[in-house]
Design an enzyme around this catalytic site. Structure first.
Site, PDB file in Angstrom:
ATOM      1  N   GLU A  87       0.649  -1.095  -0.110  1.00  0.00           N
ATOM      2  CA  GLU A  87      -0.028   0.177  -0.068  1.00  0.00           C
ATOM      3  C   GLU A  87       0.867   1.178   0.078  1.00  0.00           C
ATOM      4  O   GLU A  87       0.308   2.397  -0.252  1.00  0.00           O
ATOM      5  CB  GLU A  87      -0.932  -0.035   1.221  1.00  0.00           C
ATOM      6  CG  GLU A  87      -2.096  -1.152   1.226  1.00  0.00           C
ATOM      7  CD  GLU A  87      -2.924  -1.186   2.201  1.00  0.00           C
ATOM      8  OE1 GLU A  87      -2.670  -0.702   3.280  1.00  0.00           O
ATOM      9  OE2 GLU A  87      -4.234  -1.688   2.118  1.00  0.00           O
ATOM     10  N   GLU A 118       7.380 -21.957   8.399  1.00  0.00           N
ATOM     11  CA  GLU A 118       7.943 -20.779   9.395  1.00  0.00           C
ATOM     12  C   GLU A 118       8.749 -21.611  10.238  1.00  0.00           C
ATOM     13  O   GLU A 118       9.618 -20.637  10.991  1.00  0.00           O
ATOM     14  CB  GLU A 118       6.611 -20.172  10.328  1.00  0.00           C
ATOM     15  CG  GLU A 118       5.994 -21.274  11.149  1.00  0.00           C
ATOM     16  CD  GLU A 118       4.910 -20.579  11.942  1.00  0.00           C
ATOM     17  OE1 GLU A 118       5.007 -20.750  13.143  1.00  0.00           O
ATOM     18  OE2 GLU A 118       3.895 -19.874  11.393  1.00  0.00           O
TER      19      GLU A 118
END
Length: 305
Positions: A87, A118
């Site tokens: 963004e 992860e």
């Protein structure tokens, strides 16, 4: 690296006594409970205000001197980092490489669960190496429980390369420690749904990232007052916002503001400086460059002449 095999003691994994009868609540009671629990995110941000402010300053200083900002995480934490990074270009007209989000498992993990990825600290370190992180950069590690090996491996590798590091976690430091330059702890307590850190932990993390990226861009002069003067004019909505911004700050008519925007090649900041200074686009652009893109500083310089 410390082994975190037992995670039951972590704040993010504990059972919330306020929601023990979650499956017996009415829909309205459930909504009210979420509302009450989510209110804790505001207190968590307030408690971390000094650390957040320090991180804003470190990030702004790095970007000012040619560095980059990296967010790195897995699962929800990784998705939030990628979202915030994505963004920045439309909001602040920054190049895509300036703020980057790294998620364990890559782009596919944005829409498909890949939490098993992860657990590899070496993958986090490799992600840092691939992007050639260096001493001008800042790496923000995001991990609700503070234990994610992918993130911790990345932070360790970033520090070894001389980068500044910021950690964001939702557990107290005495439960999980790590070596970072700024240690941000967002303590929202146990989740309504035990262990589901996409809830309060995710919400408060999004709030923190909003502050870090927006705060840094404000410090860099990409905002004038509270207006997005560096917005990328890429669609009808953003063009309308750009024209309205010029109108609001100059009292020009819509037609004149639109004309000014076109003459500046759709650069709001440049259009405003052209209006205030009386200079053409080329001269105004040089003046902005002189003041590192800071519109307020450039305008003050014009006033003093």
């Amino acid at each position: 690296m410390k082994n975190f095999e037992s995670r039951g003691h972590l704040l993010t994994e504990q059972v919330n006594p306020n929601s023990e009868d979650l499956d017996r609540l009415t829909s309205l009671e459930l909504v009210d409970l979420f509302n009450q629990e989510d209110a804790k995110t505001l207190s968590a941000i307030a408690a971390a205000r000094f650390e957040l402010a320090k991180a804003v300053e470190i990030i702004a200083e790095a970007l000012r001197h040619g560095g980059r900002l990296f967010y790195i995480g897995a699962g929800t934490s990784g998705r939030l980092g990628v979202l915030d990074a994505a963004e920045c270009p439309p909001t602040f007209c920054t190049p895509p490489e300036l703020v980057q989000g790294i998620i364990a498992g890559g782009a596919g993990a944005l829409v498909r669960s890949s939490e098993d990825l992860e657990d590899r600290a070496e993958d986090g370190a490799e992600a840092i190496a691939q992007r050639q992180v260096h001493d001008l950069d800042v790496v923000v590690g995001i991990t609700a429980g503070g234990t994610t090996p992918f993130v911790r491996g990345a932070i360790a590798a970033a520090k070894a390369r001389g980068a500044k590091t910021v950690g964001i976690a939702c557990v107290p430091a005495d439960q999980v420690r790590w070596d970072v330059d700024v240690d941000i702890r967002l303590l929202v307590g146990a989740e309504v749904l035990a262990g589901s850190t996409r809830l309060k932990a995710g919400t408060v993390t999004k709030m923190a990232l909003n502050i870090l990226s927006t705060g840094a861009m404000v410090r860099l002069g990409k905002v004038y007052g509270n207006r997005m003067v560096d917005v990328a004019v890429t669609n009808t909505k953003l063009r309308d916002r750009a024209v309205r911004t010029i109108q609001d700050l100059t009292d020009l008519s819509r037609d004149r503001a639109s004309e000014l925007l076109e003459n500046s090649k759709k650069r709001v900041k440049l259009a405003l400086l052209m209006h205030w200074s009386g200079l053409d686009a080329e001269e105004s652009s040089r003046l902005l460059t002189k003041y590192q893109g800071n519109l307020r500083a450039a305008r003050e310089a014009v006033k003093q002449k």
